[in-house]
Structure formats: structure tokens, C-alpha cells
Design a protein around this motif. Structure first.
Motif, PDB file in Angstrom:
ATOM      1  N   PRO A 361      26.914  26.122  -7.242  1.00 48.59           N
ATOM      2  CA  PRO A 361      25.928  26.279  -6.157  1.00 48.59           C
ATOM      3  C   PRO A 361      25.421  27.709  -6.066  1.00 48.59           C
ATOM      4  CG  PRO A 361      27.914  25.190  -5.353  1.00 48.59           C
ATOM      5  CD  PRO A 361      28.198  25.626  -6.740  1.00 48.59           C
ATOM      6  N   ALA A 362      26.340  28.672  -6.165  1.00 46.11           N
ATOM      7  CA  ALA A 362      25.950  30.073  -6.090  1.00 46.11           C
ATOM      8  C   ALA A 362      25.043  30.431  -7.257  1.00 46.11           C
ATOM      9  CB  ALA A 362      27.181  30.960  -6.075  1.00 46.11           C
ATOM     10  N   ALA A 363      25.360  29.893  -8.442  1.00 47.78           N
ATOM     11  CA  ALA A 363      24.588  30.218  -9.643  1.00 47.78           C
ATOM     12  C   ALA A 363      23.152  29.710  -9.513  1.00 47.78           C
ATOM     13  CB  ALA A 363      25.256  29.615 -10.871  1.00 47.78           C
ATOM     14  N   LEU A 364      23.019  28.484  -8.950  1.00 44.07           N
ATOM     15  CA  LEU A 364      21.672  27.934  -8.792  1.00 44.07           C
ATOM     16  C   LEU A 364      20.843  28.801  -7.846  1.00 44.07           C
ATOM     17  CD1 LEU A 364      22.472  24.133  -8.540  1.00 44.07           C
ATOM     18  CD2 LEU A 364      21.333  25.329 -10.406  1.00 44.07           C
ATOM     19  N   PHE A 365      21.478  29.191  -6.748  1.00 47.65           N
ATOM     20  CA  PHE A 365      20.759  30.019  -5.769  1.00 47.65           C
ATOM     21  C   PHE A 365      20.435  31.392  -6.367  1.00 47.65           C
ATOM     22  CE2 PHE A 365      20.130  32.442  -1.848  1.00 47.65           C
ATOM     23  CZ  PHE A 365      19.355  31.548  -1.127  1.00 47.65           C
ATOM     24  N   MET A 366      21.409  31.877  -7.165  1.00 46.51           N
ATOM     25  CA  MET A 366      21.238  33.185  -7.802  1.00 46.51           C
ATOM     26  C   MET A 366      20.012  33.188  -8.710  1.00 46.51           C
ATOM     27  SD  MET A 366      22.480  33.989 -11.255  1.00 46.51           S
ATOM     28  CE  MET A 366      21.687  35.236 -12.200  1.00 46.51           C
ATOM     29  N   ILE A 367      19.856  32.109  -9.478  1.00 45.91           N
ATOM     30  CA  ILE A 367      18.719  32.050 -10.414  1.00 45.91           C
ATOM     31  C   ILE A 367      17.403  32.044  -9.627  1.00 45.91           C
ATOM     32  CG2 ILE A 367      17.542  30.532 -12.066  1.00 45.91           C
ATOM     33  CD1 ILE A 367      20.395  29.821 -13.085  1.00 45.91           C
ATOM     34  N   ALA A 368      17.400  31.217  -8.571  1.00 51.41           N
ATOM     35  CA  ALA A 368      16.195  31.177  -7.741  1.00 51.41           C
ATOM     36  C   ALA A 368      15.909  32.549  -7.159  1.00 51.41           C
ATOM     37  CB  ALA A 368      16.376  30.151  -6.625  1.00 51.41           C
ATOM     38  N   ALA A 369      16.950  33.194  -6.601  1.00 41.45           N
ATOM     39  CA  ALA A 369      16.769  34.495  -5.960  1.00 41.45           C
ATOM     40  C   ALA A 369      16.245  35.528  -6.949  1.00 41.45           C
ATOM     41  CB  ALA A 369      18.090  34.962  -5.358  1.00 41.45           C
ATOM     42  N   LYS A 370      16.829  35.529  -8.138  1.00 39.67           N
ATOM     43  CA  LYS A 370      16.435  36.523  -9.146  1.00 39.67           C
ATOM     44  C   LYS A 370      14.958  36.366  -9.505  1.00 39.67           C
ATOM     45  CE  LYS A 370      17.151  37.864 -13.944  1.00 39.67           C
ATOM     46  NZ  LYS A 370      15.759  37.634 -14.346  1.00 39.67           N
ATOM     47  N   ILE A 371      14.563  35.102  -9.707  1.00 39.05           N
ATOM     48  CA  ILE A 371      13.176  34.874 -10.125  1.00 39.05           C
ATOM     49  C   ILE A 371      12.200  35.219  -8.992  1.00 39.05           C
ATOM     50  CG2 ILE A 371      11.528  33.073 -10.798  1.00 39.05           C
ATOM     51  CD1 ILE A 371      13.899  31.778 -12.306  1.00 39.05           C
ATOM     52  N   ILE A 372      12.553  34.790  -7.762  1.00 34.06           N
ATOM     53  CA  ILE A 372      11.664  35.077  -6.630  1.00 34.06           C
ATOM     54  C   ILE A 372      11.486  36.589  -6.462  1.00 34.06           C
ATOM     55  CG2 ILE A 372      11.427  34.913  -4.124  1.00 34.06           C
ATOM     56  CD1 ILE A 372      13.022  32.241  -4.346  1.00 34.06           C
ATOM     57  N   LEU A 373      12.637  37.304  -6.520  1.00 32.70           N
ATOM     58  CA  LEU A 373      12.565  38.759  -6.350  1.00 32.70           C
ATOM     59  C   LEU A 373      11.729  39.406  -7.461  1.00 32.70           C
ATOM     60  CD1 LEU A 373      16.208  39.588  -5.230  1.00 32.70           C
ATOM     61  CD2 LEU A 373      14.118  39.887  -3.879  1.00 32.70           C
ATOM     62  N   ALA A 374      11.972  39.004  -8.694  1.00 35.99           N
ATOM     63  CA  ALA A 374      11.280  39.612  -9.832  1.00 35.99           C
ATOM     64  C   ALA A 374       9.769  39.328  -9.744  1.00 35.99           C
ATOM     65  CB  ALA A 374      11.855  39.100 -11.140  1.00 35.99           C
ATOM     66  N   ASN A 375       9.409  38.098  -9.360  1.00 33.17           N
ATOM     67  CA  ASN A 375       7.991  37.749  -9.233  1.00 33.17           C
ATOM     68  C   ASN A 375       7.318  38.576  -8.146  1.00 33.17           C
ATOM     69  OD1 ASN A 375       7.954  35.970 -11.289  1.00 33.17           O
ATOM     70  ND2 ASN A 375       8.192  34.141 -10.010  1.00 33.17           N
ATOM     71  N   ASN A 376       8.042  38.700  -6.999  1.00 34.21           N
ATOM     72  CA  ASN A 376       7.465  39.457  -5.897  1.00 34.21           C
ATOM     73  C   ASN A 376       7.324  40.928  -6.248  1.00 34.21           C
ATOM     74  OD1 ASN A 376       6.799  37.622  -3.857  1.00 34.21           O
ATOM     75  ND2 ASN A 376       8.958  37.303  -3.439  1.00 34.21           N
TER      76      ASN A 376
END
Lengths: 539, 100
Positions: A361-376
Motif C-alpha cells: 500500500p505504501a509503495a503504491l502511494f509512494m509511486i503516485a506521490a513521486k509522479i505527482i510531485l515531479a510533474n508539478n
């Protein structure tokens, strides 16, 4: 193969034969007693009849003249002859007449003594005196002589030195005046009684032996059929199943027709095989599933690792900086991440983050967080702005209440200006040139993903050539040893300050090493992530 | 970790002592979940609580939100210095109802 005396057949037959032996012992001893009593009665009866008949042959009033003639008168001889004939005719052994010595009955005197010609014994001569044989005789002579009894029987069935087992029937002889003048005795050997009794015993024993043999044979074949064969089949099946692990084509209950305990055993074994079979099938399924998951997790580990910049040196062309980072997840996949890239030629984005929780669960959220942050990062100008828009995005549909702590900085290479923001993350560690690594108690905002309206705040640092910044997740200070002590930021700073001038890669290795020494064999419980940047400035 | 539960006039008071980390967070979450479902007023008395790991913050956040959604109150009191540091660093100090 078992020894015979350990087998059920042996035990069962042994028990039956033992009971049979006891039974036959009782039967034969009862038979022996009854047989002996009945025959003895007949014997005694015959002897008394003879004795009765013999008394009529003797003229009791002549007794005195018989004695006076010394056994030589004609009348004595006639009487003797008649008694002798009676003895031979009736098959008795002795017919004799005695006079006891009436003072103490210790001695007897023979008046007549006839003997059966087939007996092989010798008769006593007239007037022969001998001691009374024993107390039994003595008492009975006395009773007969003194008128207490009209007939007495002595049984000597044991066999003695001078005679074989015998009985003696005794009657008093009385003259016409009614006075006792002698005792007539008829002795009869018991050889035929013994013979028939022995024959009887022999017969009983033979019959018992035959019955025992029949029981042994019958019981063993019966047991073999209803007990041993089925048990052997069950044993064979159990052995077969243990080695082959596949169910048999025919169930045991189909092979064994017993409805008894053995039948129940067979049924239980059948059921056991079925249950084990189901279990094995289930287990195989689960194992396959587990293997599939572990393969997928391994793949996920690679994907996650590949998502993080992992080629070092990261920017071989950029001499203005040196950067190194590492992530060791506690499980196959982790919730930590680091990231860095050039937004444009002059601006380096870097972030270290820790998602609450661990594993998938943490890994899935981590991937989302990383991509959202990098895109922003590509659209917004400052870390606080990046965080704010990313936070709103993360809060939408975050029902599991996952959140992430983030430290983010954007470094302007040309000036050394570092703009940073902290969303609930650990304090960064800064080293100014010539000084030690120190915690920077920066301005904190709330974690990301938890509250939509959170405001984030930028702060600025001026890096000079030789400055280093070290970022980490709570897995480092909270690494725990066997005694539940935590590594702590103090030990972390000590590890950093061992070689503060070393390269970022070396510094991270130092911290890793110290953490390893501290926790020893304890399982790594949290993800361990570190990033270190050295600003070298424009050369 | 050691959790004792008291009920006082409809509110539930949980006293948590020791440390909460990844090994016992499930146990903590279970008793907090139960309390939140049973009462509109839950008090977390953290006297004697010396450490919480970041995983535990998620549990605080989740039930703070649930409590708010159903119109109840979750109050945290007697927070020790070490735990307060963690609430400060992560910004949870603003989100939670911490009674000083």
C-alpha cells in the motif's frame, strides 16, 4: 515381519488355550472325584455282599473248637475250603477271619486266611499274630468287637509297600449267644478301579487336546480372515500412501467388508487420505499463488528501484555538484523515496519522502506521490507551490488516509540559493564548509495528503562551495537494536561527522555502516533512505 | 505498549503507555476504532507514552477525521515532550485537538 509371539493371533490363541487348560483341569478333577466316589461305592458294596455271604459259611459256635484244634480239625478244613472257594469265585483278594487282642487291640491273630489264587500273594498260616496295621484299623476293630458297629470299611487307595491300593470290608462274627468271636474281613484290590480311572483321565486329556488343536486352527484362520488380512491391507495402504502420496484407485472400505472396529479404521484412513489430498491440493494452490505474488513483488521491487535515479555519478557533466542517494526498503517494496532531476539547466529539484505505512500500500502511494510531485515541479516555481497543488491532488479520493512527509528543495546552481519546504518531514542536516554537520530546525508544515487546505512555506538557504546537505527518512534515526534502543539523530550526526569532507557516496556509506553495527542482527523494520548533495559552485 | 480504557459519563478515556510502532500499531488502531465507534467523545490520555513512529500518525489522522465526520470530538491530552516533537515536526499539532 513381526515375531509370531507378538502377533494378535498368538495372543488371542494363547489366551483361549490357557482358558481351555484351566477349564479342562476343573472338569477332569471334578470328574476324577465323582468317578472315584461312584466306583468306590460299588467296590465297597460288592465287598460287603461277599462278607455277608461269607459269614454264613462259618459256624460261629465252633470258633473255640477251631482254635483249640490248631486249624487241623476236619470241620475247620471244610470251612476253610468253602471260604477259599468263595474268595476265588467272587474275585476278592483276601477273605480272612481274625481275633483282635481285646486288651488294647495292638495285635491280631489270624484264624482263617484265604487268598485268591490269581493274586500272587501268600496267605498267613493259622494262628499268625501281627501288629495292627494302623490306628484306623485299630479303632474299627474296637467298634466292631464292642458292638458299636455292624460293618466297617477301610480304604487304602494310595498304594503301600506290602500291598497295592485296596479296600477292606469288615463284619463282626457273633456266636449264638451274641458274643463276638472274631472279625471277618474281605479285602479287594483297586487295580481295575485305577485302570478305568486312568483311562478316563486319558480320554479327557485327549479330547481336550483335540479341542485345543481345533481352537488353535479355527481361531487362527478366523482371525486371519477377519482381523489380520484387513489390518495388513490397511497397513499396506497406509505405507503406500506415505511413499506415493496419491490416493488409491479403490477405497479401503470397498476392499474391506468389516463393519467392526477394523471397518471403522479403514473408513478413518480413507477419510484421512481424502483430507490430506484436499489439503495438498489447497497447499499447492496457495504455494503457487504465493510464488506468483513473490515473483510479482520482485518485479515491483525492480520497477520501484528503476523509478528512482540510481545511476551514479548522476550528472557526470555537471562539475558544480555531486549527489548520491540510496533506498533500502524494509520489505520487498517500500514507502520511502528520493528524487532529483534538473528542471532546467540551472535548477536542480530534489526531494526525500516517507509514506505512512509499509509494503505494497505504501509503495503504491509512494509511486503516485513521486509522479505527482515531479510533474508539478515542472509547472510551479517554488517547493511550497508544488506541494500545495500536489497536496490537493493527493487528498482527492484518499479514503485510506495515507499521507506522505516530504522535504523538497530547488537549488539554483548559478547562485547556490536553495529554496526549500518541509511537509512534516525530518529535519535536514547541513554542513557549511569547514564546519560540522548540524541539524537544521527548519519551518515545518503539515504532511501531504491529509488535509486539503494545508499551506506550505518556503525558506531559503545560501549554499557556498563545499556546503553539503544530508536528507533522510525516519528509518535512519529510528533504527532499533535488540534492546529496543534507537539509533537517534545524535549517533547519525556522529556518523556524518566521522569524515565530513568525504564524498556524498562515502558519507552515506558511513551512515549505513554505523546503522548496521548498531542494530546488529535485528530485522530492519523501517525503510532506510538517504540523500546527500555537495555543492561545489561554479568552478 | 499498554492501553487502559475507562468510561466516564458517556466518554471513553484511553490511556496509552510505552511505545507505539509498526509492531503494535494494529492493536492500537483496533482499540481506537472501537472507542470511536462507541462514543462521541474520546479522550486519548498519553501520560507515559514515550514514542510513536510515523506509521502511528496515520491512525491518529484517520480517526480524528472519522470523529469529526460524525460530529464527535477526539481530544489528546498529557502529551510528553518526545511525542510532542513528533507532532510538531510532522505538523500534526495543527490538525489534532491537543489539550495543553
Amino acid at each position: 515381519m513381526k515375531k509370531f509371539n507378538e502377533s494378535i493371533v498368538f495372543k488371542s490363541i494363547f489366551g483361549i488355550v490357557l482358558m481351555l487348560a484351566v477349564f479342562s483341569l476343573i472338569v477332569s478333577s471334578l470328574g476324577y472325584k465323582g468317578f472315584t466316589e461312584a466306583l468306590l461305592e460299588q467296590y465297597a458294596d460288592g465287598a460287603f455282599r461277599t462278607a455277608d455271604a461269607s459269614t454264613t459259611l462259618i459256624d460261629t459256635d465252633e470258633m473255640t473248637s477251631f482254635i483249640l484244634s490248631g486249624g487241623k480239625s476236619e470241620r475247620y478244613k471244610n470251612t476253610y475250603a468253602r471260604l477259599s472257594r468263595m474268595c476265588n469265585a467272587t474275585g476278592m483278594t483276601f477273605i480272612y477271619v481274625i481275633q483282635p487282642d481285646t486288651t488294647d487291640y495292638e495285635h491280631i491273630t489270624f484264624i482263617f486266611s484265604t487268598i485268591n489264587e490269581n493274586s500272587g500273594y501268600d496267605q498267613y498260616p493259622f494262628g499268625y499274630v501281627r501288629e495292627t496295621t494302623n490306628e484306623d484299623y485299630k479303632n474299627k476293630y474296637r467298634r466292631l468287637y464292642e458292638g458299636d458297629s455292624e460293618r466297617e470299611l477301610v480304604i487304602r487307595d494310595k498304594g503301600y509297600i506290602e500291598t497295592d491300593p485296596h479296600i477292606t470290608a469288615m463284619m463282626p462274627l457273633k456266636n449264638s449267644a451274641g458274643e463276638p468271636v472274631g472279625i471277618l474281613c474281605v479285602q479287594r484290590q483297586m487295580d481295575s478301579l485305577l485302570k478305568s480311572r486312568n483311562a478316563y483321565l486319558k480320554e479327557v486329556l485327549i479330547v481336550m487336546l483335540i479341542i485345543a488343536l481345533l481352537v488353535i486352527f479355527g481361531q487362527s484362520s478366523y482371525l486371519h480372515k477377519v482381523c489380520l488380512m484387513p489390518i495388513k491391507k490397511i497397513t499396506d495402504e497406509a505405507k503406500r500412501y506415505a511413499t506415493e502420496n496419491v490416493p488409491s484407485e479403490k477405497k479401503l472400505t470397498e476392499i474391506i467388508s468389516n463393519k467392526d472396529e477394523i471397518g471403522q479404521l479403514a473408513h478413518s484412513i480413507d477419510q484421512m487420505e481424502e483430507t490430506i489430498q484436499e489439503y495438498v491440493i489447497n497447499l499447492t494452490k496457495i504455494t503457487a499463488e504465493k510464488e506468483r505474488i513473490s515473483t510479482e513483488l520482485e518485479l515491483a521491487t525492480h520497477i520501484q528501484a528503476d523509478m528512482l535515479p540510481s545511476v551514479f555519478p548522476a550528472f557526470p557533466g555537471r562539475k558544480e555538484l555531486d549527489i548520491f542517494a540510496s533506498m533500502n526498503p524494509a520489505r520487498e517494496v517500500g514507502g520511502d523515496f528520493y528524487d532529483f532531476f534538473f528542471i532546467d539547466d540551472d535548477h536542480l529539484y530534489m526531494a526525500v519522502a516517507d509514506v505512512s505505512g509499509k509494503g505494497v500500500p505504501a509503495a503504491l502511494f509512494m509511486i503516485a506521490a513521486k509522479i505527482i510531485l515531479a510533474n508539478n515541479a515542472k509547472n510551479e516555481s517554488s517547493p511550497a507551490q508544488i506541494m500545495e497543488s500536489a497536496n490537493q491532488y493527493m487528498c482527492e479520493n484518499n479514503k485510506e488516509e495515507m499521507f506522505v512527509t516530504v522535504w523538497m528543495g530547488i537549488l539554483e546552481i548559478s547562485t547556490g540559493k536553495l529554496k526549500a519546504a518541509n511537509a512534516g518531514h525530518e529535519y535536514p542536516v547541513i554542513r557549511e564548509p569547514g564546519k560540522k554537520f548540524e541539524l537544521l530546525k527548519d519551518k515545518h508544515s503539515f504532511v501531504m495528503g491529509a488535509a486539503e487546505t494545508t499551506k506550505y512555506h518556503d525558506y531559503e538557504l545560501q549554499l557556498t562551495p563545499g556546503s553539503k546537505i544530508f536528507l533522510y527518512t525516519d528509518g535512519v534515526p529510528e533504527a532499533t537494536d535488540a534492546h529496543n534502543n534507537m539509533f537517534g539523530t545524535k549517533r547519525m550526526l556522529e556518523a556524518l561527522n566521522k569524515e565530513p569532507t568525504a564524498s556524498p557516496k562515502h558519507i552515506i556509506e558511513n551512515v549505513n555502516k554505523e546503522v548496521g553495527i548498531f542494530v546488529k542482527d535485528e530485522e530492519q523494520f523501517d525503510d532506510l533512505t538517504m540523500l546527500c548533495l555537495e555543492y561545489k559552485g561554479i568552478l | 505498549m499498554e492501553i487502559t480504557r475507562k468510561e466516564d459519563n458517556g466518554s471513553i478515556i484511553l490511556n496509552i503507555k510505552g511505545e507505539i510502532d509498526g509492531t503494535n500499531v494494529d492493536e492500537f488502531e483496533k482499540s481506537l476504532k472501537e472507542s470511536v465507534s462507541q462514543s462521541q467523545n474520546v479522550v486519548l490520555d498519553l501520560t507515559g507514552l514515550v514514542y510513536i513512529s510515523s506509521t502511528v500518525l496515520r491512525v491518529f489522522l484517520m480517526y480524528q477525521k472519522q470523529m469529526k465526520a460524525k460530529g464527535g470530538v477526539m481530544v489528546i491530552k498529557n502529551v510528553g515532550n518526545d511525542v510532542m516533537d513528533i507532532f510538531n515536526v510532522t505538523g500534526f499539532v495543527k490538525l489534532l485537538n491537543i489539550e495543553k
